[in-house]
Design a protein around this motif. Structure first.
Motif, PDB file in Angstrom:
ATOM      1  N   LEU A 116     -19.515  53.941  69.504  1.00  0.00           N
ATOM      2  CA  LEU A 116     -20.754  54.144  70.249  1.00  0.00           C
ATOM      3  C   LEU A 116     -21.666  52.919  70.175  1.00  0.00           C
ATOM      4  O   LEU A 116     -22.167  52.451  71.186  1.00  0.00           O
ATOM      5  CB  LEU A 116     -21.498  55.386  69.723  1.00  0.00           C
ATOM      6  N   THR A 117     -21.896  52.428  68.962  1.00  0.00           N
ATOM      7  CA  THR A 117     -22.738  51.252  68.774  1.00  0.00           C
ATOM      8  C   THR A 117     -22.139  50.394  67.668  1.00  0.00           C
ATOM      9  O   THR A 117     -21.874  50.884  66.575  1.00  0.00           O
ATOM     10  CB  THR A 117     -24.183  51.629  68.367  1.00  0.00           C
ATOM     11  N   SER A 118     -21.936  49.118  67.957  1.00  0.00           N
ATOM     12  CA  SER A 118     -21.381  48.206  66.972  1.00  0.00           C
ATOM     13  C   SER A 118     -22.513  47.536  66.191  1.00  0.00           C
ATOM     14  O   SER A 118     -23.339  46.836  66.780  1.00  0.00           O
ATOM     15  CB  SER A 118     -20.510  47.148  67.652  1.00  0.00           C
ATOM     16  N   HIS A 119     -22.553  47.787  64.891  1.00  0.00           N
ATOM     17  CA  HIS A 119     -23.551  47.153  64.024  1.00  0.00           C
ATOM     18  C   HIS A 119     -22.909  46.213  63.005  1.00  0.00           C
ATOM     19  O   HIS A 119     -23.593  45.365  62.432  1.00  0.00           O
ATOM     20  CB  HIS A 119     -24.331  48.218  63.238  1.00  0.00           C
ATOM     21  N   ALA A 120     -21.613  46.366  62.758  1.00  0.00           N
ATOM     22  CA  ALA A 120     -20.975  45.714  61.625  1.00  0.00           C
ATOM     23  C   ALA A 120     -21.104  44.198  61.664  1.00  0.00           C
ATOM     24  O   ALA A 120     -21.437  43.574  60.650  1.00  0.00           O
ATOM     25  CB  ALA A 120     -19.505  46.118  61.552  1.00  0.00           C
ATOM     26  N   ALA A 121     -20.841  43.579  62.815  1.00  0.00           N
ATOM     27  CA  ALA A 121     -20.887  42.120  62.890  1.00  0.00           C
ATOM     28  C   ALA A 121     -22.276  41.598  62.559  1.00  0.00           C
ATOM     29  O   ALA A 121     -22.431  40.590  61.864  1.00  0.00           O
ATOM     30  CB  ALA A 121     -20.450  41.666  64.280  1.00  0.00           C
ATOM     31  N   ARG A 122     -23.295  42.282  63.066  1.00  0.00           N
ATOM     32  CA  ARG A 122     -24.680  41.879  62.796  1.00  0.00           C
ATOM     33  C   ARG A 122     -25.011  42.036  61.312  1.00  0.00           C
ATOM     34  O   ARG A 122     -25.649  41.167  60.714  1.00  0.00           O
ATOM     35  CB  ARG A 122     -25.622  42.728  63.649  1.00  0.00           C
ATOM     36  N   LEU A 123     -24.575  43.132  60.704  1.00  0.00           N
ATOM     37  CA  LEU A 123     -24.902  43.389  59.309  1.00  0.00           C
ATOM     38  C   LEU A 123     -24.156  42.455  58.365  1.00  0.00           C
ATOM     39  O   LEU A 123     -24.700  42.032  57.335  1.00  0.00           O
ATOM     40  CB  LEU A 123     -24.584  44.843  58.959  1.00  0.00           C
ATOM     41  N   MET A 124     -22.913  42.115  58.713  1.00  0.00           N
ATOM     42  CA  MET A 124     -22.116  41.254  57.840  1.00  0.00           C
ATOM     43  C   MET A 124     -22.675  39.845  57.748  1.00  0.00           C
ATOM     44  O   MET A 124     -22.351  39.102  56.826  1.00  0.00           O
ATOM     45  CB  MET A 124     -20.666  41.210  58.320  1.00  0.00           C
ATOM     46  N   ALA A 125     -23.543  39.465  58.681  1.00  0.00           N
ATOM     47  CA  ALA A 125     -24.106  38.109  58.687  1.00  0.00           C
ATOM     48  C   ALA A 125     -25.312  37.963  57.776  1.00  0.00           C
ATOM     49  O   ALA A 125     -25.813  36.854  57.596  1.00  0.00           O
ATOM     50  CB  ALA A 125     -24.493  37.723  60.118  1.00  0.00           C
ATOM     51  N   THR A 126     -25.790  39.066  57.177  1.00  0.00           N
ATOM     52  CA  THR A 126     -27.009  39.035  56.372  1.00  0.00           C
ATOM     53  C   THR A 126     -26.748  39.634  55.001  1.00  0.00           C
ATOM     54  O   THR A 126     -26.412  40.826  54.897  1.00  0.00           O
ATOM     55  CB  THR A 126     -28.136  39.826  57.069  1.00  0.00           C
ATOM     56  N   PRO A 127     -26.914  38.861  53.915  1.00  0.00           N
ATOM     57  CA  PRO A 127     -26.648  39.401  52.570  1.00  0.00           C
ATOM     58  C   PRO A 127     -27.447  40.643  52.238  1.00  0.00           C
ATOM     59  O   PRO A 127     -26.916  41.587  51.646  1.00  0.00           O
ATOM     60  CB  PRO A 127     -27.008  38.230  51.650  1.00  0.00           C
ATOM     61  N   VAL A 128     -28.738  40.680  52.613  1.00  0.00           N
ATOM     62  CA  VAL A 128     -29.541  41.848  52.275  1.00  0.00           C
ATOM     63  C   VAL A 128     -28.991  43.093  52.960  1.00  0.00           C
ATOM     64  O   VAL A 128     -29.035  44.198  52.402  1.00  0.00           O
ATOM     65  CB  VAL A 128     -31.031  41.630  52.634  1.00  0.00           C
ATOM     66  N   ALA A 129     -28.425  42.924  54.159  1.00  0.00           N
ATOM     67  CA  ALA A 129     -27.833  44.063  54.868  1.00  0.00           C
ATOM     68  C   ALA A 129     -26.549  44.521  54.187  1.00  0.00           C
ATOM     69  O   ALA A 129     -26.299  45.729  54.059  1.00  0.00           O
ATOM     70  CB  ALA A 129     -27.563  43.684  56.325  1.00  0.00           C
ATOM     71  N   LEU A 130     -25.729  43.581  53.753  1.00  0.00           N
ATOM     72  CA  LEU A 130     -24.479  43.942  53.088  1.00  0.00           C
ATOM     73  C   LEU A 130     -24.748  44.696  51.788  1.00  0.00           C
ATOM     74  O   LEU A 130     -24.139  45.739  51.518  1.00  0.00           O
ATOM     75  CB  LEU A 130     -23.664  42.682  52.795  1.00  0.00           C
ATOM     76  N   TYR A 131     -25.673  44.176  50.974  1.00  0.00           N
ATOM     77  CA  TYR A 131     -25.991  44.849  49.719  1.00  0.00           C
ATOM     78  C   TYR A 131     -26.678  46.190  49.979  1.00  0.00           C
ATOM     79  O   TYR A 131     -26.450  47.172  49.271  1.00  0.00           O
ATOM     80  CB  TYR A 131     -26.882  43.960  48.860  1.00  0.00           C
ATOM     81  N   GLY A 132     -27.530  46.204  50.997  1.00  0.00           N
ATOM     82  CA  GLY A 132     -28.215  47.450  51.326  1.00  0.00           C
ATOM     83  C   GLY A 132     -27.265  48.533  51.778  1.00  0.00           C
ATOM     84  O   GLY A 132     -27.362  49.691  51.331  1.00  0.00           O
ATOM     85  N   LEU A 133     -26.323  48.185  52.641  1.00  0.00           N
ATOM     86  CA  LEU A 133     -25.365  49.171  53.140  1.00  0.00           C
ATOM     87  C   LEU A 133     -24.456  49.660  52.016  1.00  0.00           C
ATOM     88  O   LEU A 133     -24.160  50.863  51.912  1.00  0.00           O
ATOM     89  CB  LEU A 133     -24.532  48.558  54.271  1.00  0.00           C
ATOM     90  N   ALA A 134     -24.029  48.751  51.142  1.00  0.00           N
ATOM     91  CA  ALA A 134     -23.185  49.153  50.021  1.00  0.00           C
ATOM     92  C   ALA A 134     -23.944  50.067  49.060  1.00  0.00           C
ATOM     93  O   ALA A 134     -23.385  51.028  48.515  1.00  0.00           O
ATOM     94  CB  ALA A 134     -22.682  47.917  49.282  1.00  0.00           C
TER      95      ALA A 134
END
Length: 248
Positions: free
Chosen positions: A74-92
Motif C-alpha cells: 500500500l505504501t512504501s516507507h522502508a527505503a526512506r527509513l533505511m536512509a536515516t539512523p534515527v529511523a532505523l533505531y526507532g523502528l527496531a
C-alpha cells in the motif's frame, strides 16, 4: 479460515529456501505472523521490508495454524527509513516493544500510533518525542498507564514537573521540592498544553528515562528481558541531535 486486513511490517525471517515468516502489526488482528511463499524472491522481498504498509489476506485451515499471507504493498516507507539512523533505531525499538504483546491480540490504538510514527520516523526533531509517546501508549495498553493529568498530592493540573516512581502519577513543582531526589522528571512535551515547543536534549533524555523506568519495571524485568540495545542507541542519537539543533 480467512480474513482481510491492513498492517505495518515489523519483521520477517527466512523459512526454507524461498519463503519467509512475516510479522505484521495489523489494524484489527494485532501482531500477527504468517507465511509468505516466495517471499525471498527479488520481486517480493522489497514489499516485505519493515515499515511498509501492506494489505493482507490471511488463510489457514484452522485458526490456530500459522497460515499464509497474500501481500500487496500500500505504501512504501522502508527505503526512506533505511536512509536515516534515527529511523532505523526507532523502528527496531518499537518492533521490540510490539513483540511483548500477545500475538493476535487486537490493539487498534497502537496500530494507529504506529502508522503516525512511521510517517515521521525519519524526521530527527519529531521522531524521538513520538517514540516516547508511543512507549507511554504501550504501557497504557498493557495496563500500566501513567497518570499525568494532575498532581497526585494537590490535585492541580498546573505546573506538573515530576512523576512518582511508585505510583506513576504526576507531581506539581511545589509539591515535588522536598522529594526531588526520589522523583522522575516529567518533560514539558508530555504535559497537556505544552507540546508545541521543540523538546530540548534534556527533555528528550527525561522522556526516555521516564518511559524506560516503567518499561523495565512492568514489561522487561518480569519477563527476564533486557532493554533492547537499539533503544539505548536511539536515546543517545536523539539526545545528540536535539543538542545540535539547539545550538544551530
Amino acid at each position: 479460515m480467512e480474513w482481510v486486513d491492513e498492517g505495518t511490517v515489523i519483521g520477517l525471517r527466512g523459512h526454507g529456501e524461498s519463503a519467509v515468516i512475516l510479522e505484521v502489526m495489523t489494524r484489527f488482528h494485532g501482531r500477527h505472523l504468517g507465511l509468505v511463499r516466495g517471499g525471498r524472491s527479488q520481486k517480493t522481498q522489497p514489499l516485505l521490508q519493515p515499515g511498509n504498509r501492506v494489505a493482507l489476506t490471511w488463510r489457514a485451515r484452522l485458526d490456530e495454524h500459522l497460515g499464509e499471507y497474500k501481500v500487496e504493498l500500500l505504501t512504501s516507507h522502508a527505503a526512506r527509513l533505511m536512509a536515516t539512523p534515527v529511523a532505523l533505531y526507532g523502528l527496531a525499538t518499537i518492533a521490540g516493544l510490539l513483540r511483548l504483546l500477545p500475538e493476535r491480540d487486537p490493539h487498534p490504538g497502537l496500530y494507529e500510533g504506529l502508522a503516525v510514527l512511521v510517517e515521521h520516523l525519519d524526521e530527527p526533531q519529531l521522531a524521538p518525542p513520538l517514540v516516547v509517546r508511543f512507549e507511554l501508549a504501550m504501557l497504557s495498553e498493557l495496563g500500566f498507564g501513567l497518570d499525568l493529568a494532575r498532581c497526585a498530592v494537590t490535585g492541580t493540573p498546573d505546573d506538573l514537573s515530576h512523576v512518582s516512581p511508585k505510583s506513576g502519577k504526576a507531581v506539581s513543582r511545589p509539591a515535588a521540592q522536598p522529594y526531588l531526589d526520589r522523583l522522575l522528571k516529567l518533560p514539558a512535551f508530555l504535559v497537556e498544553g505544552q507540546g508545541g515547543r521543540q523538546p530540548s536534549a534534556a527533555d528528550i533524555m527525561s522522556g526516555f528515562a521516564l518511559t524506560g523506568f516503567f518499561l523495565r519495571r512492568h514489561l522487561f524485568e518480569p519477563r527476564g528481558l533486557q532493554e533492547p540495545p537499539e533503544r539505548a542507541r536511539l536515546v543517545e542519537l536523539a539526545t545528540r541531535l536535539a543538542a545540535n539543533s539547539s545550538t544551530d
